[in-house]
Design a protein around this motif. Sequence first.
Motif, PDB file in Angstrom:
ATOM      1  N   TYR A  95       0.836  -1.193   0.000  1.00  0.00           N
ATOM      2  CA  TYR A  95       0.000   0.000   0.000  1.00  0.00           C
ATOM      3  C   TYR A  95       0.874   1.246   0.000  1.00  0.00           C
ATOM      4  O   TYR A  95       1.886   1.305   0.719  1.00  0.00           O
ATOM      5  N   CYS A  96       0.474   2.241  -0.765  1.00  0.00           N
ATOM      6  CA  CYS A  96       1.130   3.535  -0.607  1.00  0.00           C
ATOM      7  C   CYS A  96       0.235   4.412   0.261  1.00  0.00           C
ATOM      8  O   CYS A  96      -0.992   4.213   0.327  1.00  0.00           O
ATOM      9  N   ALA A  97       0.848   5.356   0.925  1.00  0.00           N
ATOM     10  CA  ALA A  97       0.144   6.206   1.861  1.00  0.00           C
ATOM     11  C   ALA A  97       0.743   7.601   1.853  1.00  0.00           C
ATOM     12  O   ALA A  97       1.933   7.770   1.556  1.00  0.00           O
ATOM     13  N   ALA A  98      -0.082   8.575   2.175  1.00  0.00           N
ATOM     14  CA  ALA A  98       0.370   9.969   2.214  1.00  0.00           C
ATOM     15  C   ALA A  98      -0.032  10.610   3.533  1.00  0.00           C
ATOM     16  O   ALA A  98      -1.105  10.312   4.079  1.00  0.00           O
ATOM     17  N   ARG A  99       0.854  11.443   4.045  1.00  0.00           N
ATOM     18  CA  ARG A  99       0.590  12.134   5.295  1.00  0.00           C
ATOM     19  C   ARG A  99       0.573  13.628   5.050  1.00  0.00           C
ATOM     20  O   ARG A  99       1.466  14.150   4.382  1.00  0.00           O
ATOM     21  N   ARG A 100      -0.422  14.301   5.590  1.00  0.00           N
ATOM     22  CA  ARG A 100      -0.545  15.747   5.371  1.00  0.00           C
ATOM     23  C   ARG A 100       0.439  16.531   6.237  1.00  0.00           C
ATOM     24  O   ARG A 100       1.162  17.399   5.742  1.00  0.00           O
ATOM     25  N   ASP A 101       0.458  16.235   7.524  1.00  0.00           N
ATOM     26  CA  ASP A 101       1.165  17.093   8.475  1.00  0.00           C
ATOM     27  C   ASP A 101       2.631  16.698   8.613  1.00  0.00           C
ATOM     28  O   ASP A 101       3.036  15.597   8.255  1.00  0.00           O
ATOM     29  N   TYR A 102       3.377  17.628   9.196  1.00  0.00           N
ATOM     30  CA  TYR A 102       4.785  17.378   9.451  1.00  0.00           C
ATOM     31  C   TYR A 102       5.023  16.826  10.851  1.00  0.00           C
ATOM     32  O   TYR A 102       6.160  16.723  11.294  1.00  0.00           O
ATOM     33  N   THR A 103       3.950  16.467  11.527  1.00  0.00           N
ATOM     34  CA  THR A 103       4.084  15.851  12.844  1.00  0.00           C
ATOM     35  C   THR A 103       3.755  14.372  12.737  1.00  0.00           C
ATOM     36  O   THR A 103       3.109  13.933  11.798  1.00  0.00           O
ATOM     37  N   GLY A 104       4.193  13.612  13.722  1.00  0.00           N
ATOM     38  CA  GLY A 104       3.945  12.187  13.705  1.00  0.00           C
ATOM     39  C   GLY A 104       5.152  11.421  13.206  1.00  0.00           C
ATOM     40  O   GLY A 104       6.155  12.002  12.790  1.00  0.00           O
ATOM     41  N   SER A 105       5.036  10.127  13.247  1.00  0.00           N
ATOM     42  CA  SER A 105       6.159   9.287  12.850  1.00  0.00           C
ATOM     43  C   SER A 105       6.052   8.894  11.383  1.00  0.00           C
ATOM     44  O   SER A 105       4.991   8.999  10.778  1.00  0.00           O
ATOM     45  N   TYR A 106       7.139   8.432  10.830  1.00  0.00           N
ATOM     46  CA  TYR A 106       7.109   7.967   9.446  1.00  0.00           C
ATOM     47  C   TYR A 106       6.773   6.486   9.348  1.00  0.00           C
ATOM     48  O   TYR A 106       6.452   5.988   8.274  1.00  0.00           O
ATOM     49  N   PHE A 107       6.837   5.774  10.494  1.00  0.00           N
ATOM     50  CA  PHE A 107       6.681   4.323  10.422  1.00  0.00           C
ATOM     51  C   PHE A 107       5.345   3.830  10.979  1.00  0.00           C
ATOM     52  O   PHE A 107       5.035   2.652  10.878  1.00  0.00           O
ATOM     53  N   ARG A 108       4.526   4.738  11.554  1.00  0.00           N
ATOM     54  CA  ARG A 108       3.236   4.317  12.103  1.00  0.00           C
ATOM     55  C   ARG A 108       2.139   4.533  11.081  1.00  0.00           C
ATOM     56  O   ARG A 108       1.930   5.650  10.605  1.00  0.00           O
ATOM     57  N   ALA A 109       1.422   3.478  10.783  1.00  0.00           N
ATOM     58  CA  ALA A 109       0.378   3.565   9.766  1.00  0.00           C
ATOM     59  C   ALA A 109      -0.691   4.597  10.131  1.00  0.00           C
ATOM     60  O   ALA A 109      -1.205   5.300   9.260  1.00  0.00           O
ATOM     61  N   TYR A 110      -1.021   4.697  11.398  1.00  0.00           N
ATOM     62  CA  TYR A 110      -2.127   5.588  11.760  1.00  0.00           C
ATOM     63  C   TYR A 110      -1.748   7.067  11.674  1.00  0.00           C
ATOM     64  O   TYR A 110      -2.598   7.931  11.840  1.00  0.00           O
ATOM     65  N   ASP A 111      -0.490   7.373  11.420  1.00  0.00           N
ATOM     66  CA  ASP A 111      -0.087   8.762  11.204  1.00  0.00           C
ATOM     67  C   ASP A 111      -0.283   9.212   9.762  1.00  0.00           C
ATOM     68  O   ASP A 111      -0.034  10.367   9.436  1.00  0.00           O
ATOM     69  N   TYR A 112      -0.699   8.291   8.890  1.00  0.00           N
ATOM     70  CA  TYR A 112      -0.933   8.627   7.493  1.00  0.00           C
ATOM     71  C   TYR A 112      -2.421   8.877   7.257  1.00  0.00           C
ATOM     72  O   TYR A 112      -3.274   8.230   7.856  1.00  0.00           O
ATOM     73  N   ASP A 113      -2.701   9.804   6.364  1.00  0.00           N
ATOM     74  CA  ASP A 113      -4.073  10.245   6.157  1.00  0.00           C
ATOM     75  C   ASP A 113      -4.763   9.613   4.955  1.00  0.00           C
ATOM     76  O   ASP A 113      -5.992   9.492   4.935  1.00  0.00           O
ATOM     77  N   TYR A 114      -4.012   9.269   3.941  1.00  0.00           N
ATOM     78  CA  TYR A 114      -4.598   8.736   2.707  1.00  0.00           C
ATOM     79  C   TYR A 114      -3.910   7.429   2.340  1.00  0.00           C
ATOM     80  O   TYR A 114      -2.691   7.306   2.493  1.00  0.00           O
ATOM     81  N   TRP A 115      -4.714   6.508   1.789  1.00  0.00           N
ATOM     82  CA  TRP A 115      -4.209   5.182   1.445  1.00  0.00           C
ATOM     83  C   TRP A 115      -4.705   4.764   0.071  1.00  0.00           C
ATOM     84  O   TRP A 115      -5.826   5.092  -0.321  1.00  0.00           O
ATOM     85  N   GLY A 116      -3.858   4.014  -0.625  1.00  0.00           N
ATOM     86  CA  GLY A 116      -4.287   3.396  -1.855  1.00  0.00           C
ATOM     87  C   GLY A 116      -4.996   2.090  -1.573  1.00  0.00           C
ATOM     88  O   GLY A 116      -5.108   1.660  -0.425  1.00  0.00           O
ATOM     89  N   GLN A 117      -5.428   1.437  -2.647  1.00  0.00           N
ATOM     90  CA  GLN A 117      -6.187   0.188  -2.494  1.00  0.00           C
ATOM     91  C   GLN A 117      -5.271  -1.018  -2.372  1.00  0.00           C
ATOM     92  O   GLN A 117      -5.726  -2.103  -2.005  1.00  0.00           O
ATOM     93  N   GLY A 118      -3.997  -0.850  -2.685  1.00  0.00           N
ATOM     94  CA  GLY A 118      -3.036  -1.939  -2.548  1.00  0.00           C
ATOM     95  C   GLY A 118      -2.792  -2.682  -3.847  1.00  0.00           C
ATOM     96  O   GLY A 118      -3.647  -2.744  -4.722  1.00  0.00           O
TER      97      GLY A 118
END
Length: 125
Positions: A95-118
């Motif tokens: 899956y690819c994922a995108a995160r809006r903010d500059y806060t949070g970790s790079y390795f935690r899935a729940y810090d990402y806001d958008y996801w592809g279908q895989g």
Amino acid sequence: QVQLVESGGGLVQAGVSLRLSCAASGRTFSPSLMGWFRQAPGKEREFVAAIVWFGTSTYYANSVKGRFTISRDNAKNTLYLQMNSLKPEDTAVYYCAARRDYTGSYFRAYDYDYWGQGTQVTVSS
């Protein structure tokens, strides 16, 4: 609304290479970070790699370091994952994922806001 569409998965033999792509679209697409995660059957989704969208920093899971390379083309809003020396244990839905903010970790899935279908990657031995 941001949409992410992965492509490039498939069935390959161990030792070969594969390149995944993730095309992003959306009027306001401007992530701080994009990443790749994978999920094998019966396992939790795990971090693979991440890249700062407007920078040069990259991050990798230890299991793929030295074999996988993450990159992006900002002009095309496309994220890539070059996977070399594939192993059977790399088999998973990626899956690819995108995160809006500059806060949070790079390795935690729940810090990402958008996801592809895989996209499925299967590596046979």
